[in-house]
Write an enzyme that holds these catalytic residues in place. Structure first.
Site, mmCIF file in Angstrom:
data_model
loop_
_atom_site.group_PDB
_atom_site.id
_atom_site.type_symbol
_atom_site.label_atom_id
_atom_site.label_comp_id
_atom_site.label_asym_id
_atom_site.label_seq_id
_atom_site.Cartn_x
_atom_site.Cartn_y
_atom_site.Cartn_z
ATOM 1 N N LYS A 168 8.353 50.569 -28.591
ATOM 2 C CA LYS A 168 7.045 50.230 -27.925
ATOM 3 C C LYS A 168 6.996 49.030 -27.273
ATOM 4 O O LYS A 168 6.266 48.807 -26.407
ATOM 5 C CB LYS A 168 5.874 50.162 -29.336
ATOM 6 C CG LYS A 168 5.894 51.595 -30.082
ATOM 7 C CD LYS A 168 5.102 51.310 -31.430
ATOM 8 C CE LYS A 168 4.912 52.710 -31.928
ATOM 9 N NZ LYS A 168 4.441 52.581 -33.454
ATOM 10 N N GLY A 180 -1.068 58.208 -37.404
ATOM 11 C CA GLY A 180 -1.858 59.052 -37.889
ATOM 12 C C GLY A 180 -2.246 60.320 -37.213
ATOM 13 O O GLY A 180 -2.527 60.190 -35.807
#
Length: 434
Positions: A207, A308
């Site tokens: 990231k 999620g």
């Protein structure tokens, strides 16, 4: 540009936690999505490994042949939520070269092969979007690519991995050890069965590479990112941070750095002590947050759920709407911006600060001798705390900023002193002076 009213047909690669939510949102919000896009958005097919595991999805949409689905002439956009490098890279390159836009959440692939993917997208004149690759539902990459495109970003620092943030937050709240807290994270579903990618910093490094590439208009890969995980963080480290008014977070730090030969980019992932008054210190549990500093905009903070099924699917759908709109009107989104092509500075040359805890003999002259080693390596001491015990003492030193190589050499030299029993811990420090 598509014909007015012609549906935008989407191939979905993967139907796990995120893919299932994408299917649900495309179905439940079909009418609203069509109104926002200007055309219906329809699933052309879903590639999965085991169709019998997806009974909630219409059987006629399922296929085990991802390559054939990607090659389908009726597909306009390929959405990928499988992960991994191969065969995903091959499928996405095939899609781009065939003139299909791509939306992906694949941080590992982008951190290694973004340049190759962008080149294919540019050659075909199609879009490559990847908002969900870094911080789940948090709108972060598009602001870096578009909203701040007229500004000069100097620093990006953030918490980009929910698993490690949950563990470190729990250690800070309860005083528990790393292994115990990792077990609790697994029990609650915050840690994978194999947590290596998270706790060893690989996920955050991927990231960080994406963030640095966008922020500094330079191709940065995961291999360019210095990486340390959190397994070595102890309750004693957490307590030491607390005594200094700090807390420990696993940070992804991307900086534009000036030097004698010009600008460079420093990108690193490691645990660090930060002041409890810093905006990132209050980010608890499995949440993510990224702090951006730009010359004109000043300081900005992006916060929210970083993982999620539903949060990540929200980011994917946002990208899909943008791509579909471009198809309807005949436009394109932002292309790769790597014009700066700045060199990546190695960690040895990157200036950092250290918190060093030593177990030393409790006798006169020890502090002076240790301070002399720091002076020999041109490392300035910002703060010292010494606590005596029966036969030895705990010596804690916080340094000013210095090249990481000089700090490492200093610690190595100090560790060899005859009156230093043990270097208990070494941790980097971010934020204002303690």
């Amino acid at each position: 540009m598509t014909k007015p009213g012609k549906p935008i047909r989407v191939a979905l690669l993967g139907c796990g936690t995120v893919g299932t939510q994408i299917v649900r949102l495309l179905t439940d919000q079909a009418g609203e999505l069509a109104a926002r896009v200007g055309a219906p958005v329809e699933l052309a097919g879903i590639a999965v490994r085991r169709p019998n595991k997806h009974r909630e999805v219409p059987a006629e949409l399922l296929t085990t042949d991802a390559a054939a689905l990607v090659a389908d002439a009726g597909v306009d956009v390929v959405v990928e939520v499988i992960g991994g490098i191969e065969p995903t890279r091959t499928w996405l390159l095939a899609a781009l070269r065939a003139g299909k836009s791509v939306v992906t959440a694949n941080k590992a692939l982008l951190a290694e092969h973004a340049g190759e993917l962008f080149t294919a997208a540019d050659a075909a004149g199609v879009d490559l979007y990847f908002e969900a690759a870094v911080a789940g539902a948090i709108p972060l990459l598009r602001p870096l690519r578009e909203s701040l495109a007229g500004d000069r970003i100097t620093r990006v620092m953030g918490i980009v991995n929910g698993t490690t943030n949950f563990i470190l937050s729990a250690m800070d709240d309860t005083g528990a050890g790393y292994a115990e807290t990792l077990d609790e994270a697994a029990r609650l579903g915050y840690a994978e069965a194999d947590p290596t990618a998270d706790v060893d910093g690989y996920d955050a490094a991927s990231k960080a590479a994406i963030l640095a590439s966008l922020a500094f208009h330079t191709r940065v890969t995961a291999g360019d990112v210095y990486r340390e995980g959190i397994a070595a963080v102890t309750p004693a480290d957490v307590a030491a941070a607390r005594s200094l008014g700090r807390t420990i977070k696993l940070l992804a730090i991307c900086e534009r750095v000036d030097g004698p030969t010009g600008e460079s980019v420093a990108v690193r992932v490691h645990p660090a002590m930060i002041p409890r008054g810093h905006p990132l210190a209050a980010v608890g549990g499995a949440f993510n947050a990224v702090f951006v500093e730009a010359e004109a905009a000043g300081q900005l903070m992006f916060y929210g759920q970083g993982a999620g099924g539903a949060p990540t699917a929200s980011a994917v759908l946002g990208d899909l709407v943008a791509v579909a709109r471009n198809l309807v009107v005949g436009g394109r989104g932002p292309r790769e911006s790597a014009y700066a092509d700045l060199p990546v500075r190695p960690i040895a040359q990157t200036s950092t600060r250290y918190h060093i805890s030593l177990d030393v003999a409790d006798r006169a002259g020890v502090l002076a001798a240790v301070a002399a080693v720091f002076a020999q390596h041109d490392v300035s001491i910002a703060a010292v705390r010494q606590e005596g015990r029966a036969a030895d003492a705990s010596l804690v030193i916080v340094t000013h900023s210095a090249p990481d190589a000089a700090l490492r050499s200093t610690v190595d030299k100090v560790a060899g002193l005859p009156f230093v029993h043990e270097v208990v811990s070494v941790m980097r420090v971010e934020g204002e002076d303690a």
